[in-house]
Design a protein around this motif. Structure first.
Motif, mmCIF file in Angstrom:
data_model
loop_
_atom_site.group_PDB
_atom_site.id
_atom_site.type_symbol
_atom_site.label_atom_id
_atom_site.label_comp_id
_atom_site.label_asym_id
_atom_site.label_seq_id
_atom_site.Cartn_x
_atom_site.Cartn_y
_atom_site.Cartn_z
ATOM 1 N N UNK A 142 8.444 -1.481 3.719
ATOM 2 C CA UNK A 142 7.819 -0.610 4.711
ATOM 3 C C UNK A 142 8.569 0.695 4.948
ATOM 4 N N UNK A 143 9.860 0.720 4.681
ATOM 5 C CA UNK A 143 10.661 1.917 4.940
ATOM 6 C C UNK A 143 10.319 3.050 3.971
ATOM 7 N N UNK A 144 9.801 2.743 2.794
ATOM 8 C CA UNK A 144 9.522 3.765 1.788
ATOM 9 C C UNK A 144 8.491 4.786 2.239
ATOM 10 N N UNK A 145 7.513 4.392 3.052
ATOM 11 C CA UNK A 145 6.449 5.314 3.469
ATOM 12 C C UNK A 145 7.021 6.502 4.237
ATOM 13 N N UNK A 170 -5.254 8.018 -1.241
ATOM 14 C CA UNK A 170 -5.010 6.771 -1.956
ATOM 15 C C UNK A 170 -4.787 5.640 -0.960
ATOM 16 N N UNK A 171 -5.098 4.422 -1.427
ATOM 17 C CA UNK A 171 -4.659 3.210 -0.758
ATOM 18 C C UNK A 171 -3.483 2.735 -1.581
ATOM 19 N N UNK A 172 -2.314 2.684 -0.957
ATOM 20 C CA UNK A 172 -1.087 2.424 -1.711
ATOM 21 C C UNK A 172 -0.274 1.322 -1.038
ATOM 22 N N UNK A 173 0.410 0.528 -1.866
ATOM 23 C CA UNK A 173 1.288 -0.527 -1.378
ATOM 24 C C UNK A 173 2.715 -0.216 -1.821
ATOM 25 N N UNK A 174 3.629 -0.231 -0.863
ATOM 26 C CA UNK A 174 5.036 0.025 -1.146
ATOM 27 C C UNK A 174 5.791 -1.286 -1.247
ATOM 28 N N UNK A 175 6.911 -1.260 -1.930
ATOM 29 C CA UNK A 175 7.735 -2.460 -2.054
ATOM 30 C C UNK A 175 8.274 -2.876 -0.693
ATOM 31 N N UNK A 217 -3.186 -0.192 6.599
ATOM 32 C CA UNK A 217 -4.398 -0.919 6.209
ATOM 33 C C UNK A 217 -4.490 -2.169 7.077
ATOM 34 N N UNK A 218 -5.678 -2.418 7.620
ATOM 35 C CA UNK A 218 -5.937 -3.572 8.476
ATOM 36 C C UNK A 218 -6.801 -4.593 7.755
ATOM 37 N N UNK A 219 -6.557 -5.871 8.029
ATOM 38 C CA UNK A 219 -7.461 -6.932 7.589
ATOM 39 C C UNK A 219 -8.632 -6.942 8.552
ATOM 40 N N UNK A 220 -9.817 -6.951 8.015
ATOM 41 C CA UNK A 220 -11.007 -7.037 8.860
ATOM 42 C C UNK A 220 -11.767 -8.284 8.427
ATOM 43 N N UNK A 221 -11.931 -9.236 9.321
ATOM 44 C CA UNK A 221 -12.620 -10.474 8.928
ATOM 45 C C UNK A 221 -14.073 -10.194 8.569
ATOM 46 N N UNK A 260 -1.838 -5.143 7.292
ATOM 47 C CA UNK A 260 -1.320 -5.701 6.048
ATOM 48 C C UNK A 260 0.020 -5.022 5.781
ATOM 49 N N UNK A 261 1.106 -5.788 5.671
ATOM 50 C CA UNK A 261 2.437 -5.187 5.495
ATOM 51 C C UNK A 261 2.518 -4.295 4.255
ATOM 52 N N UNK A 262 3.155 -3.144 4.426
ATOM 53 C CA UNK A 262 3.486 -2.213 3.340
ATOM 54 C C UNK A 262 2.276 -1.553 2.695
#
Length: 114
Positions: free
Chosen positions: A86-89, A79-84, A104-108, A35-37
């Motif tokens: 990808x470079x911010x991490x 934490x599980x965090x989302x950045x605006x 974070x990965x999508x798991x069906x 999952x991006x970012x």
């Protein structure tokens, strides 16, 4: 254990860097989409918790983040965090409180049987 070129390159980069840098695990598991970012960030114990630490640090850097989940237990704190973007991490891996970072990965979900 399978060692990939990317894993080896990351290890060499971490070892060659003079600052302490948290390892970033970017291996893509088969059948899973990143999952991006979005990242899971393992942290050392902090007063106020990891979520507060990230929000204060992001505010000071002018980053927009969203904390999806805070994890606090005797085994894992992070934490599980989302950045605006990808470079911010990359600016957070040098934080002395950050131990490791995973995308974070999508798991069906399971398929229902009839």
């Amino acid at each position: 254990m399978k060692i990939t070129i990317i894993s080896l390159a990351i290890c060499l980069l971490v070892v060659s860097n003079t600052e302490a840098v948290a390892p970033i695990h970017f291996n893509r598991a088969a059948g899973r989409d990143v999952i991006p970012n979005r990242y899971i960030v393992e942290m050392s114990e902090l007063a106020g918790g990891p979520s507060r630490h990230f929000q204060v640090k992001a505010g000071g850097k002018g980053h927009s983040i969203r904390v999806h989940q805070e994890y606090i237990s005797n085994v894992f704190q992070g934490v599980s965090v989302e950045f605006q973007n990808d470079a911010d991490i990359k600016e957070y891996v040098n934080d002395p409180h950050v131990k490791a970072v995973w995308p974070v990965h999508k798991i069906p979900g399971p398929r229902l049987m009839k």
